[in-house]
Design a protein around this motif. Structure first.
Motif, PDB file in Angstrom:
ATOM      1  N   ASN A   4       1.016  -1.277   0.315  1.00  0.00           N
ATOM      2  CA  ASN A   4       0.071   0.159  -0.315  1.00  0.00           C
ATOM      3  C   ASN A   4       0.810   1.171   0.007  1.00  0.00           C
ATOM      4  O   ASN A   4       0.907   2.150   0.497  1.00  0.00           O
ATOM      5  CB  ASN A   4      -1.262   0.436   1.378  1.00  0.00           C
ATOM      6  N   ALA A   5       2.107   0.950  -0.613  1.00  0.00           N
ATOM      7  CA  ALA A   5       3.024   1.957  -0.680  1.00  0.00           C
ATOM      8  C   ALA A   5       2.921   2.608  -2.185  1.00  0.00           C
ATOM      9  O   ALA A   5       2.514   2.095  -3.236  1.00  0.00           O
ATOM     10  CB  ALA A   5       4.388   2.255  -0.697  1.00  0.00           C
ATOM     11  N   PRO A   6       2.562   4.751  -2.738  1.00  0.00           N
ATOM     12  CA  PRO A   6       2.476   5.091  -3.304  1.00  0.00           C
ATOM     13  C   PRO A   6       3.304   4.442  -3.952  1.00  0.00           C
ATOM     14  O   PRO A   6       4.646   4.860  -4.077  1.00  0.00           O
ATOM     15  CB  PRO A   6       2.560   6.399  -2.970  1.00  0.00           C
ATOM     16  N   TRP A   7       3.371   4.720  -5.871  1.00  0.00           N
ATOM     17  CA  TRP A   7       4.200   4.408  -6.559  1.00  0.00           C
ATOM     18  C   TRP A   7       4.681   6.074  -6.749  1.00  0.00           C
ATOM     19  O   TRP A   7       3.903   7.176  -6.839  1.00  0.00           O
ATOM     20  CB  TRP A   7       3.585   4.304  -7.974  1.00  0.00           C
ATOM     21  N   PRO A   8       6.126   6.683  -7.035  1.00  0.00           N
ATOM     22  CA  PRO A   8       6.129   7.538  -7.714  1.00  0.00           C
ATOM     23  C   PRO A   8       6.165   8.138  -9.095  1.00  0.00           C
ATOM     24  O   PRO A   8       6.165   6.561  -9.646  1.00  0.00           O
ATOM     25  CB  PRO A   8       8.198   7.036  -7.629  1.00  0.00           C
ATOM     26  N   PRO A   9       6.366   9.275  -9.328  1.00  0.00           N
ATOM     27  CA  PRO A   9       5.775   9.780 -10.618  1.00  0.00           C
ATOM     28  C   PRO A   9       6.454   9.487 -11.404  1.00  0.00           C
ATOM     29  O   PRO A   9       5.561   9.341 -12.486  1.00  0.00           O
ATOM     30  CB  PRO A   9       5.718  11.562  -9.856  1.00  0.00           C
ATOM     31  N   MET A  10       7.825   9.518 -11.329  1.00  0.00           N
ATOM     32  CA  MET A  10       8.335   8.682 -12.968  1.00  0.00           C
ATOM     33  C   MET A  10       8.133   7.115 -12.896  1.00  0.00           C
ATOM     34  O   MET A  10       7.906   7.448 -14.144  1.00  0.00           O
ATOM     35  CB  MET A  10       9.747   8.615 -13.099  1.00  0.00           C
ATOM     36  N   VAL A  11       7.565   6.587 -12.074  1.00  0.00           N
ATOM     37  CA  VAL A  11       7.547   5.218 -12.079  1.00  0.00           C
ATOM     38  C   VAL A  11       6.486   4.934 -12.822  1.00  0.00           C
ATOM     39  O   VAL A  11       5.992   4.147 -13.704  1.00  0.00           O
ATOM     40  CB  VAL A  11       7.242   4.625 -11.254  1.00  0.00           C
ATOM     41  N   GLU A  12       5.446   5.542 -12.158  1.00  0.00           N
ATOM     42  CA  GLU A  12       3.676   5.570 -12.573  1.00  0.00           C
ATOM     43  C   GLU A  12       3.575   6.725 -14.105  1.00  0.00           C
ATOM     44  O   GLU A  12       3.002   6.091 -15.001  1.00  0.00           O
ATOM     45  CB  GLU A  12       3.178   6.638 -11.998  1.00  0.00           C
TER      46      GLU A  12
END
Length: 88
Positions: free
Chosen positions: A57-65
């Motif tokens: 339940n950790a957010p994806w970093p913007p670059m990864v997304e």
């Protein structure tokens, strides 16, 4: 990360996964920009990191997304190669 006993990964380990995934996504983005190949192992590693982040339940970093979204779009838009010998 769940070890089967309900124990989750320490936040520091998830932060490290996020950092490494961001670095890999940046390398993939650079390869896209300069026309270098993107290797299957890079895509597999990014997808695996994203799955791990989802499991925690950790957010994806913007670059990864951004990179994974673009890769998915390019795969969705790619026409399958015609089979050899197939024709009208």
């Amino acid at each position: 990360m769940d070890n089967g006993e309900g124990i989750r990964a320490p936040q520091a380990k998830i932060a490290e996964v996020q950092r490494l995934a961001t670095a890999l996504a940046a390398r993939v983005r650079y390869a896209q920009l300069v026309g270098r190949p993107i290797y299957d192992a890079q895509i597999t590693a990014l997808v695996s990191a994203a799955r791990l982040m989802d499991a925690e339940n950790a957010p994806w970093p913007p670059m990864v997304e951004e990179v994974l979204t673009e890769l998915a779009r390019s795969l969705d838009g790619a026409d399958p190669a015609p089979e050899e010998g197939a024709g009208p």
